[in-house]
Design a protein around this motif. Structure first.
Motif, short mmCIF file in Angstrom:
data_model
loop_
_atom_site.label_atom_id
_atom_site.label_comp_id
_atom_site.label_asym_id
_atom_site.label_seq_id
_atom_site.Cartn_x
_atom_site.Cartn_y
_atom_site.Cartn_z
N LYS A 1 0.81 -1.28 0.05
CA LYS A 1 0.15 -0.05 0.01
C LYS A 1 0.96 1.31 0.11
N ASN B 1 1.46 5.29 -1.11
CA ASN B 1 0.51 6.25 -1.68
C ASN B 1 1.14 6.71 -3.20
N SER C 1 -3.00 4.73 -2.13
CA SER C 1 -3.90 5.59 -1.52
C SER C 1 -3.55 7.04 -2.08
N ALA D 1 -8.70 6.18 -3.69
CA ALA D 1 -7.61 5.24 -3.87
C ALA D 1 -7.84 4.39 -4.94
N SER E 1 -13.20 9.26 -2.47
CA SER E 1 -13.46 9.45 -1.21
C SER E 1 -14.49 10.34 -1.07
N SER F 1 -5.41 3.00 8.66
CA SER F 1 -6.99 2.73 8.85
C SER F 1 -7.42 1.75 7.42
N MET F 2 -6.92 2.58 6.40
CA MET F 2 -7.15 2.00 4.88
C MET F 2 -6.91 0.49 4.59
N GLY G 1 -11.79 -0.30 2.67
CA GLY G 1 -10.65 0.35 2.96
C GLY G 1 -10.79 2.24 2.99
N ILE G 2 -11.45 2.51 1.99
CA ILE G 2 -11.54 4.05 1.76
C ILE G 2 -12.35 4.31 2.90
N GLY H 1 -10.24 4.61 6.05
CA GLY H 1 -9.29 5.63 5.94
C GLY H 1 -9.90 6.98 6.10
N SER H 2 -10.98 7.28 5.36
CA SER H 2 -11.57 8.43 5.32
C SER H 2 -12.14 8.89 6.92
#
Length: 302
Positions: free
Chosen positions: A180, A182, A218, A224, A238, A252-253, A275-276, A279-280
């Motif tokens: 993962k 970014n 991400s 993502a 997102s 968190s994602m 995941g989104i 994360g969000s």
């Protein structure tokens, strides 16, 4: 069982103020202390989603005991190795007009303690998942992630790697289940600046050609992109929201992706959506997202 390894966990001391002035006395308007570290964050969010996860890693001194106490208080399962000397680090996070962080160094990890961690990894069973997240302390060998994946080679343990640079690139040959980066980290791997989804997908495919099974990129507030092991590109935005705290959003994602993957029986679209959502939700709150926070964001996504 999902295991997360955090070589250098921390106590995160988070202070909030309207304005931060360097070189002056600043007074906090609010303050909190959390257990920190990328693997710790992943395990905490998984716990919030009722997915069992066990934290592995090293703790030392009174700060280490407090990391473990806070993690247990949150309902997490811990099997940290206790070091005989030093102190687990304290990371200072200042939330003002900008976000400022000062991260501590952490203790020295002697070889006998490192071998104790390797013994824990050797005891993992087929079907388990191991999350390796974050940088490694200077005192550890820089190929430690490679050593761990080498020990697991040929076994049915899914490995997730959330790291940067050579630390990530050098484990590709062991075919990790998920990586993962970014978009900035992905670009740096191939010495380029990525501006479009097509460019991101092209570099993600290069990582897949090197061995990664799934590549989750991400994109901050833009969501993502996932290049799945089925060869498909999945893309999701997102939801709109106010950024409150970016610390832990990427972790968190990862947790949301694993939770979605497990609960859906391996559906990559659902894994990306979860995941989104996770994360969000963490980015929109002061700390890591709760189950209700994640459900609220999930309901806003297509």
């Amino acid at each position: 069982m999902i295991y997360t390894v955090t070589f250098n966990p921390s106590l995160d001391y988070v202070v909030q103020m309207k304005e931060f002035k360097a070189g002056d006395i600043n007074r906090a308007e609010a303050e909190t202390i959390y257990p920190g570290g990328k693997g710790v964050n992943v395990a905490l969010v998984l716990g919030n989603l009722h997915i069992p996860a066990k934290m592995l890693g090293f703790i030392a001194g009174f700060t280490g005991r407090e990391i473990e106490r806070l993690a247990l208080e949150c309902g997490s399962d811990c099997d940290f190795i206790v070091l005989d000397e030093g102190y687990s680090r304290i990371n200072l996070k200042i939330s003002a007009d900008d976000e400022t962080a000062v991260n501590g160094m952490g203790p020295v990890i002697p070889d006998d303690k490192l071998q104790a961690l390797m013994a824990q990894i050797d005891g993992m069973a087929d079907g388990d998942t191991l999350v390796l997240a974050g940088s490694i302390p200077a005192a550890l060998p820089d190929d430690i992630y490679e050593r761990i994946l080498r020990r697991l080679e040929g076994r049915s343990v899914r490995v997730v790697v959330d790291a940067t640079g050579d630390l990530l690139k050098n484990v590709m040959k062991y075919k990790p289940f998920l990586v993962k980066p970014n978009n900035f980290e992905l670009g740096e791997l191939f010495d380029t600046v990525l501006k479009t989804d097509e460019e991101i997908a092209e570099c993600a495919r290069k990582l897949q050609d090197m061995g990664a099974r799934n590549v989750l990129v991400s994109l901050g507030g833009d969501g993502a992109l996932l290049l799945g092991e089925d060869g498909r590109v999945y893309r999701m935005q997102s939801p709109k929201g106010k950024l409150v705290n970016s610390v832990g959003a990427g972790d968190s994602m990862v947790a949301g992706f694993l939770a979605g993957f497990e609960s859906s029986g391996g559906d990559l679209q659902e894994a990306l959506k979860m995941g989104i959502s996770a994360g969000s939700a963490s980015a929109f709150h002061d700390w890591l997202a709760t189950e209700d926070d994640i459900k609220e964001v999930y309901g806003q996504l297509p």
